[in-house]
Structures are given as structure tokens and as C-alpha cells.
Write a protein that holds these residues in place. Structure first.
Motif, PDB file in Angstrom:
ATOM      1  N   SER A 116      -0.190 -13.195  -7.452  1.00  0.00           N
ATOM      2  CA  SER A 116      -0.692 -12.725  -8.742  1.00  0.00           C
ATOM      3  C   SER A 116       0.367 -12.962  -9.802  1.00  0.00           C
ATOM      4  O   SER A 116       1.428 -13.521  -9.524  1.00  0.00           O
ATOM      5  CB  SER A 116      -1.073 -11.241  -8.681  1.00  0.00           C
ATOM      6  N   SER A 117       0.077 -12.502 -11.008  1.00  0.00           N
ATOM      7  CA  SER A 117       0.985 -12.697 -12.135  1.00  0.00           C
ATOM      8  C   SER A 117       0.881 -11.523 -13.091  1.00  0.00           C
ATOM      9  O   SER A 117      -0.222 -10.988 -13.310  1.00  0.00           O
ATOM     10  CB  SER A 117       0.625 -13.986 -12.882  1.00  0.00           C
ATOM     11  N   PRO A 118       1.994 -11.115 -13.699  1.00  0.00           N
ATOM     12  CA  PRO A 118       1.929 -10.047 -14.704  1.00  0.00           C
ATOM     13  C   PRO A 118       1.182 -10.472 -15.958  1.00  0.00           C
ATOM     14  O   PRO A 118       0.807  -9.623 -16.768  1.00  0.00           O
ATOM     15  CB  PRO A 118       3.409  -9.768 -15.005  1.00  0.00           C
ATOM     16  N   ASP A 119       0.958 -11.767 -16.107  1.00  0.00           N
ATOM     17  CA  ASP A 119       0.275 -12.285 -17.294  1.00  0.00           C
ATOM     18  C   ASP A 119      -1.221 -12.468 -17.087  1.00  0.00           C
ATOM     19  O   ASP A 119      -1.924 -12.932 -17.996  1.00  0.00           O
ATOM     20  CB  ASP A 119       0.883 -13.633 -17.694  1.00  0.00           C
ATOM     21  N   ALA A 120      -1.711 -12.117 -15.917  1.00  0.00           N
ATOM     22  CA  ALA A 120      -3.119 -12.341 -15.593  1.00  0.00           C
ATOM     23  C   ALA A 120      -4.041 -11.481 -16.452  1.00  0.00           C
ATOM     24  O   ALA A 120      -3.693 -10.376 -16.871  1.00  0.00           O
ATOM     25  CB  ALA A 120      -3.367 -12.050 -14.114  1.00  0.00           C
ATOM     26  N   GLY A 121      -5.213 -12.009 -16.678  1.00  0.00           N
ATOM     27  CA  GLY A 121      -6.247 -11.250 -17.370  1.00  0.00           C
ATOM     28  C   GLY A 121      -7.107 -10.527 -16.354  1.00  0.00           C
ATOM     29  O   GLY A 121      -6.598  -9.913 -15.430  1.00  0.00           O
ATOM     30  N   ASP A 122      -8.421 -10.637 -16.492  1.00  0.00           N
ATOM     31  CA  ASP A 122      -9.319  -9.972 -15.550  1.00  0.00           C
ATOM     32  C   ASP A 122      -9.342 -10.742 -14.234  1.00  0.00           C
ATOM     33  O   ASP A 122      -9.772 -11.896 -14.179  1.00  0.00           O
ATOM     34  CB  ASP A 122     -10.732  -9.887 -16.132  1.00  0.00           C
ATOM     35  N   VAL A 123      -8.870 -10.105 -13.185  1.00  0.00           N
ATOM     36  CA  VAL A 123      -8.798 -10.706 -11.856  1.00  0.00           C
ATOM     37  C   VAL A 123      -9.309  -9.693 -10.843  1.00  0.00           C
ATOM     38  O   VAL A 123      -9.448  -8.511 -11.150  1.00  0.00           O
ATOM     39  CB  VAL A 123      -7.350 -11.131 -11.509  1.00  0.00           C
ATOM     40  N   PRO A 124      -9.603 -10.116  -9.596  1.00  0.00           N
ATOM     41  CA  PRO A 124     -10.031  -9.159  -8.573  1.00  0.00           C
ATOM     42  C   PRO A 124      -9.028  -8.027  -8.379  1.00  0.00           C
ATOM     43  O   PRO A 124      -7.830  -8.164  -8.687  1.00  0.00           O
ATOM     44  CB  PRO A 124     -10.153 -10.033  -7.322  1.00  0.00           C
ATOM     45  N   TYR A 125      -9.518  -6.925  -7.830  1.00  0.00           N
ATOM     46  CA  TYR A 125      -8.740  -5.689  -7.732  1.00  0.00           C
ATOM     47  C   TYR A 125      -7.362  -5.887  -7.099  1.00  0.00           C
ATOM     48  O   TYR A 125      -6.347  -5.419  -7.634  1.00  0.00           O
ATOM     49  CB  TYR A 125      -9.540  -4.653  -6.933  1.00  0.00           C
ATOM     50  N   ALA A 126      -7.302  -6.577  -5.970  1.00  0.00           N
ATOM     51  CA  ALA A 126      -6.026  -6.758  -5.283  1.00  0.00           C
ATOM     52  C   ALA A 126      -5.024  -7.499  -6.169  1.00  0.00           C
ATOM     53  O   ALA A 126      -3.846  -7.114  -6.270  1.00  0.00           O
ATOM     54  CB  ALA A 126      -6.225  -7.509  -3.970  1.00  0.00           C
ATOM     55  N   GLU A 127      -5.491  -8.551  -6.834  1.00  0.00           N
ATOM     56  CA  GLU A 127      -4.608  -9.315  -7.714  1.00  0.00           C
ATOM     57  C   GLU A 127      -4.225  -8.506  -8.946  1.00  0.00           C
ATOM     58  O   GLU A 127      -3.115  -8.642  -9.476  1.00  0.00           O
ATOM     59  CB  GLU A 127      -5.290 -10.616  -8.124  1.00  0.00           C
ATOM     60  N   ALA A 128      -5.158  -7.661  -9.408  1.00  0.00           N
ATOM     61  CA  ALA A 128      -4.851  -6.821 -10.564  1.00  0.00           C
ATOM     62  C   ALA A 128      -3.731  -5.838 -10.243  1.00  0.00           C
ATOM     63  O   ALA A 128      -2.784  -5.668 -11.026  1.00  0.00           O
ATOM     64  CB  ALA A 128      -6.103  -6.069 -11.013  1.00  0.00           C
ATOM     65  N   LYS A 129      -3.822  -5.216  -9.095  1.00  0.00           N
ATOM     66  CA  LYS A 129      -2.788  -4.246  -8.718  1.00  0.00           C
ATOM     67  C   LYS A 129      -1.444  -4.933  -8.449  1.00  0.00           C
ATOM     68  O   LYS A 129      -0.388  -4.440  -8.855  1.00  0.00           O
ATOM     69  CB  LYS A 129      -3.237  -3.442  -7.499  1.00  0.00           C
ATOM     70  N   ARG A 130      -1.466  -6.066  -7.781  1.00  0.00           N
ATOM     71  CA  ARG A 130      -0.208  -6.781  -7.544  1.00  0.00           C
ATOM     72  C   ARG A 130       0.382  -7.292  -8.850  1.00  0.00           C
ATOM     73  O   ARG A 130       1.595  -7.209  -9.066  1.00  0.00           O
ATOM     74  CB  ARG A 130      -0.430  -7.937  -6.562  1.00  0.00           C
ATOM     75  N   GLY A 131      -0.464  -7.789  -9.730  1.00  0.00           N
ATOM     76  CA  GLY A 131       0.023  -8.217 -11.034  1.00  0.00           C
ATOM     77  C   GLY A 131       0.615  -7.068 -11.827  1.00  0.00           C
ATOM     78  O   GLY A 131       1.618  -7.238 -12.534  1.00  0.00           O
ATOM     79  N   GLY A 132       0.013  -5.887 -11.698  1.00  0.00           N
ATOM     80  CA  GLY A 132       0.566  -4.702 -12.351  1.00  0.00           C
ATOM     81  C   GLY A 132       1.941  -4.362 -11.812  1.00  0.00           C
ATOM     82  O   GLY A 132       2.855  -3.994 -12.575  1.00  0.00           O
ATOM     83  N   GLU A 133       2.109  -4.468 -10.490  1.00  0.00           N
ATOM     84  CA  GLU A 133       3.425  -4.238  -9.901  1.00  0.00           C
ATOM     85  C   GLU A 133       4.465  -5.191 -10.484  1.00  0.00           C
ATOM     86  O   GLU A 133       5.575  -4.784 -10.866  1.00  0.00           O
ATOM     87  CB  GLU A 133       3.365  -4.430  -8.389  1.00  0.00           C
ATOM     88  N   LEU A 134       4.099  -6.473 -10.551  1.00  0.00           N
ATOM     89  CA  LEU A 134       5.031  -7.480 -11.053  1.00  0.00           C
ATOM     90  C   LEU A 134       5.371  -7.236 -12.520  1.00  0.00           C
ATOM     91  O   LEU A 134       6.507  -7.475 -12.952  1.00  0.00           O
ATOM     92  CB  LEU A 134       4.427  -8.871 -10.866  1.00  0.00           C
ATOM     93  N   ALA A 135       4.402  -6.736 -13.268  1.00  0.00           N
ATOM     94  CA  ALA A 135       4.646  -6.433 -14.675  1.00  0.00           C
ATOM     95  C   ALA A 135       5.659  -5.305 -14.833  1.00  0.00           C
ATOM     96  O   ALA A 135       6.541  -5.354 -15.696  1.00  0.00           O
ATOM     97  CB  ALA A 135       3.327  -6.058 -15.358  1.00  0.00           C
ATOM     98  N   VAL A 136       5.547  -4.293 -13.998  1.00  0.00           N
ATOM     99  CA  VAL A 136       6.498  -3.181 -14.042  1.00  0.00           C
ATOM    100  C   VAL A 136       7.894  -3.657 -13.656  1.00  0.00           C
ATOM    101  O   VAL A 136       8.894  -3.320 -14.309  1.00  0.00           O
ATOM    102  CB  VAL A 136       6.037  -2.037 -13.112  1.00  0.00           C
ATOM    103  N   LEU A 137       7.975  -4.442 -12.593  1.00  0.00           N
ATOM    104  CA  LEU A 137       9.273  -4.957 -12.152  1.00  0.00           C
ATOM    105  C   LEU A 137       9.917  -5.823 -13.228  1.00  0.00           C
ATOM    106  O   LEU A 137      11.142  -5.772 -13.432  1.00  0.00           O
ATOM    107  CB  LEU A 137       9.108  -5.749 -10.857  1.00  0.00           C
ATOM    108  N   ASP A 138       9.110  -6.602 -13.919  1.00  0.00           N
ATOM    109  CA  ASP A 138       9.628  -7.474 -14.961  1.00  0.00           C
ATOM    110  C   ASP A 138      10.233  -6.671 -16.107  1.00  0.00           C
ATOM    111  O   ASP A 138      11.274  -7.035 -16.658  1.00  0.00           O
ATOM    112  CB  ASP A 138       8.508  -8.374 -15.477  1.00  0.00           C
ATOM    113  N   ALA A 139       9.595  -5.569 -16.477  1.00  0.00           N
ATOM    114  CA  ALA A 139      10.046  -4.786 -17.626  1.00  0.00           C
ATOM    115  C   ALA A 139      11.120  -3.772 -17.279  1.00  0.00           C
ATOM    116  O   ALA A 139      12.051  -3.536 -18.062  1.00  0.00           O
ATOM    117  CB  ALA A 139       8.851  -4.073 -18.268  1.00  0.00           C
ATOM    118  N   PHE A 140      11.025  -3.150 -16.104  1.00  0.00           N
ATOM    119  CA  PHE A 140      11.932  -2.057 -15.754  1.00  0.00           C
ATOM    120  C   PHE A 140      12.952  -2.420 -14.682  1.00  0.00           C
ATOM    121  O   PHE A 140      13.894  -1.658 -14.449  1.00  0.00           O
ATOM    122  CB  PHE A 140      11.122  -0.832 -15.310  1.00  0.00           C
ATOM    123  N   GLY A 141      12.771  -3.550 -14.014  1.00  0.00           N
ATOM    124  CA  GLY A 141      13.709  -3.955 -12.976  1.00  0.00           C
ATOM    125  C   GLY A 141      13.491  -3.184 -11.680  1.00  0.00           C
ATOM    126  O   GLY A 141      12.761  -2.193 -11.629  1.00  0.00           O
TER     127      GLY A 141
END
Length: 330
Positions: A116-141
Motif C-alpha cells: 500500500s501507500s500513504p498517498d493512496a486514495g480510495d482502496v480496499p480495506y486492507a490496503e487502506a489500513k496499511r496505507g494509514g500505518e505508513l502515513a503515520v510512520l512517515d509523519a511521526f517516525g
């Protein structure tokens, strides 16, 4: 502690808000205004999906942010970036669905996850949650990010309908189709135990991913349904039916018959065989199933029996005519 909860009015977010208030924390709730926030919180209205929808978060500092978002990862990305310099730790309520499906029973936090990707738009649930994780890691480390990979969540304020459906069906009485075997092991986390663990973990500075659900075999299908009968005071008669018979009739586990998955299916290990040693070692404690069922029934009763329903989730539960046919043919 100063907490910013993104959401905070329903189910997991509501449980976190209530738990933080009970601890005497200073709680700010950012939400869209569709549901009333609990008393005692500061409210900032906004919609992260709209242009300028985060304007009310432009100022303020918090020790902890809790985010339950399950939509497009970009929604987490932009919010986390906005708060990175003004918040100490970001707790993201993710899901065991982020693992490549279906993971083998006993899987832990090192199991491979979906792409997945933190930049993803509307994606299936699993990819949405993984992308959310990556987004948090990118911003907060790594050191300031806590990724809570929840399993099945039950308890008061549930707006998915799983335990409420069983309680409502059993409360109506009569013969109730009960999918076997009775001893099928179940694994879930009470939403209040989830909330308490997250607040403890944030306060003590934990980081990284944690599978968050009870130990495997916390209860069984038989104990769960027997408890539903007991707490509702129903005269319902549980009619246990072999899993093979239920499946042959085209009944879908998990959706038609919520919570239940036959132990012979791979999905059972993925949903009810989660490895949680890391969370248990970090203080996770799960209340008995009787407490979860009793308190959920009390909450449902206070609402007149009609549970709220998330608009982005399909309603669960077996059609009455299908149940009647199966019971008649058994």
C-alpha cells in the motif's frame, strides 16, 4: 495527559474518549458533527475529506493523538503531517487485515503485510489500513508511532452489528440456528479493553505494531450464545447444526452468521488464531465474555434495541426465511 481523538463519538473512538475522561485526561474530539460527542470534551468540528476540512486543527498541542480512520490513507497522511510538530505520539487503530490474507494461525507482527501507500486514495480495506500505518510512520517516525492492529472488536457502542445481531435474534426467542461446533474457539477484544490498553501504551511511550485481541480461545461459540440467552432472559432454544450442513445451504460465515467461522476453514486461523504475545506482555487484559455480552445488552436496551449501523458497512445477519428453512429441514 492531553488527548486529541479523531472521531471519538462512535464505537472504538467513543470507548477511547470515555476511558480518557475517566482518567481525568484533557480530551479534544475532532469530528464531523454527525453524532454528539461525550460530555466533558472540547470539540473541534471538521471533515478531513473536504477542502479546508482540517482548519480547526491548525493550532493546539497534544501529548497523544488517537486516530480510528479507515478510509483513504491520504486522509491519515495529511492529518498526521499537520500534527507532527504539535503532538507527542500518534496512535493509529489499524487491523489484522493488513497482513497478506489469510495468514496462518499464530501469526505475529512480523508477518508480511499487503502492499500500500500513504498517498493512496480510495482502496480496499486492507490496503487502506496499511496505507494509514505508513502515513503515520512517515509523519511521526518509528519511535512516536503506535500501530494497533485490532482483531474482532465487540462491546457497547458497536456499530457493525455482530454481537447486537445475535442478542437481538436470541431475544426474539424460539428456535435459533446455532452454527457448530459448540466448542469452536473465538478470539475478540472488548472495545473498552482495547481503549484502556491503547491509553496505557501511549502514556508509557510504546511504539510499533501490536496485534490487539484476546488470547486464542478466550471463549467459544457455545459460551457466547449461551451467555446471550442468559443475559437477555430469553426462552430461545439453541439448535446446534453441523458446520457442513450450514455451509452446504449457502450460508456465509462471518456475515450471515456474525463472528462464526468454521474451524476447518483457513479464515478461522486468521480471525480467531491471532498471535498476541506481544500485547499480552505489554499489559493487555481482557474481561470475561459474560461482561462484554451483559454490557452490550444493557446498552442496546437503553437504545430501545436498535443498534446504530455504520453506513459504509454491509448489514450482517441471517435472513429469517433461510433460518426457518434450515431448522425445518434439520
Amino acid at each position: 495527559m492531553k488527548l486529541l481523538i479523531l472521531g471519538g463519538t462512535q464505537f472504538a473512538g467513543r470507548a477511547v474518549t470515555e476511558a480518557a475522561l475517566a482518567r481525568g485526561w484533557d480530551v479534544t474530539v475532532f469530528h464531523r458533527g454527525r453524532h454528539a460527542a461525550p460530555e466533558g470534551v472540547a470539540v473541534r468540528l471538521g471533515d478531513r475529506t473536504a477542502d479546508g476540512g482540517r482548519a480547526t486543527l491548525a493550532d493546539g498541542e497534544w501529548d497523544v493523538v488517537v486516530d480510528t480512520w479507515s478510509g483513504a490513507p491520504a486522509g491519515v497522511r495529511d492529518t498526521a503531517r499537520l500534527l507532527a510538530g504539535r503532538a507527542g505520539r500518534y496512535v493509529y487503530v489499524s487491523s489484522c487485515s493488513v497482513y497478506v490474507w489469510p495468514p496462518a494461525a499464530g501469526y505475529d507482527e512480523s508477518t508480511p503485510t499487503v502492499e500500500s501507500s500513504p498517498d493512496a486514495g480510495d482502496v480496499p480495506y486492507a490496503e487502506a489500513k496499511r496505507g494509514g500505518e505508513l502515513a503515520v510512520l512517515d509523519a511521526f517516525g518509528d519511535e512516536r508511532s503506535l500501530l494497533v492492529r485490532s482483531g474482532l472488536i465487540l462491546g457497547p457502542w458497536e456499530n457493525i452489528g455482530r454481537l447486537p445481531w445475535w442478542l437481538g435474534r436470541i431475544a426474539r426467542g424460539g428456535d435459533v440456528l446455532a452454527p457448530g461446533p459448540r466448542e469452536t474457539p473465538l478470539q475478540y477484544v472488548d472495545v473498552r479493553d482495547l481503549a484502556e490498553w491503547m491509553l496505557d501504551a501511549a502514556e508509557t511511550g510504546r511504539s510499533g505494531p501490536y496485534n490487539l485481541v484476546s488470547a486464542p480461545g478466550h471463549t467459544t461459540m457455545g459460551e457466547l450464545l449461551d451467555t446471550c440467552v442468559a443475559v437477555t432472559g430469553s426462552k430461545a432454544r439453541l439448535r446446534w447444526m453441523p458446520a457442513e450442513t450450514v455451509l452446504a445451504a449457502g450460508v456465509e460465515p462471518w456475515t450471515d452468521l456474525p463472528i462464526w467461522v468454521p474451524p476447518t476453514q483457513e479464515a478461522h486461523g486468521a480471525l480467531h488464531g491471532v498471535g498476541v504475545e506481544r500485547a499480552l506482555a505489554a499489559g493487555l487484559r481482557c474481561r470475561p465474555v459474560a461482561d462484554t455480552v451483559r454490557d452490550t445488552w444493557a446498552w442496546l436496551t437503553s437504545l430501545g434495541g436498535a443498534a446504530p449501523q455504520r453506513p459504509d458497512r454491509t448489514r450482517v445477519g441471517l435472513a429469517p426465511e433461510v433460518e426457518e428453512r434450515l431448522l425445518r429441514e434439520a
